[in-house]
Scaffold this active site. Structure first.
Site, PDB file in Angstrom:
ATOM      1  N   ASN A  42       0.854  -1.176   0.000  1.00 13.73           N
ATOM      2  CA  ASN A  42       0.000   0.000   0.000  1.00 13.73           C
ATOM      3  C   ASN A  42       0.895   1.233   0.000  1.00 13.73           C
ATOM      4  O   ASN A  42       1.825   1.339   0.797  1.00 13.73           O
ATOM      5  CB  ASN A  42      -0.923   0.000   1.226  1.00 13.73           C
ATOM      6  CG  ASN A  42      -2.014   1.044   1.114  1.00 13.73           C
ATOM      7  OD1 ASN A  42      -1.731   2.224   0.997  1.00 13.73           O
ATOM      8  ND2 ASN A  42      -3.254   0.602   1.142  1.00 13.73           N
ATOM      9  N   GLY A  43       0.628   2.163  -0.887  1.00 11.41           N
ATOM     10  CA  GLY A  43       1.475   3.345  -1.045  1.00 11.41           C
ATOM     11  C   GLY A  43       1.156   4.497  -0.108  1.00 11.41           C
ATOM     12  O   GLY A  43       1.766   5.560  -0.209  1.00 11.41           O
TER      13      GLY A  43
END
Length: 170
Positions: A42-43
């Site tokens: 997840n960024g």
């Protein structure tokens, strides 16, 4: 069949919160770790780190939260609980809305609400319809399931920088 009820975490806010970033509902990796945006792909922490101009990925989870609060950024989700097998927003059933208006009423410095992804935006905008005085910003999801390149996402998330600067200059 076993229950797949998932519940949101408590909001991460304080009296300095000027920008509230709302996701939909924590995914399985986050729930297991008891941390916002815990999935390694997840960024979110890279994206919000770009907004606050700090490398949040290098920090412990507790220090990340403190750094966000110090920068005037809060976190929460638009859904308090829902049935959802797995982590995809498309699998959410029977959502119970979080009390966004109640939370916002206690944030005197709040200037903007940003929605992390389409599900958060759809549910959040519905919950906040008619509320005056806040800038609402739809962002591409930080989730690895949303396959736009991180650089593209970062450009969209960078639009939050002026919101934070404007709030500081008031």
């Amino acid at each position: 069949m076993t229950s797949t009820i998932k519940r949101a975490f408590a909001p991460v806010v304080d009296e300095r919160t000027r920008l509230l970033v709302l996701g939909s509902l924590p995914g399985d990796a986050s729930l297991k770790a008891a941390q916002y945006y815990a999935h390694p792909k997840n960024g979110f922490w890279r994206l919000i780190g770009g907004v606050v101009e700090r490398d949040l990925v290098a920090l412990t989870y507790e220090d990340r939260l403190e750094a966000l609060k110090a920068a005037g950024v809060g976190l929460w989700d638009v859904i308090a609980s829902a049935e959802r097998p797995g982590s995809l927003d498309a699998a959410i059933r029977s959502p119970e809305a979080a009390d966004l208006r109640g939370l916002i009423a206690g944030l005197p410095e709040l200037r903007a609400v940003a929605f992390n992804g389409a599900t958060a935006a759809r549910n959040g905008r519905r919950a906040l319809a008619g509320l005056e005085g806040l800038t609402l910003v739809d962002l591409p999801s930080s989730s690895p399931a949303h396959t736009r390149p991180l650089a593209e996402k970062a450009a969209a998330w960078a639009t939050l920088k002026p919101v934070l600067r404007e709030s500081v200059e008031r």
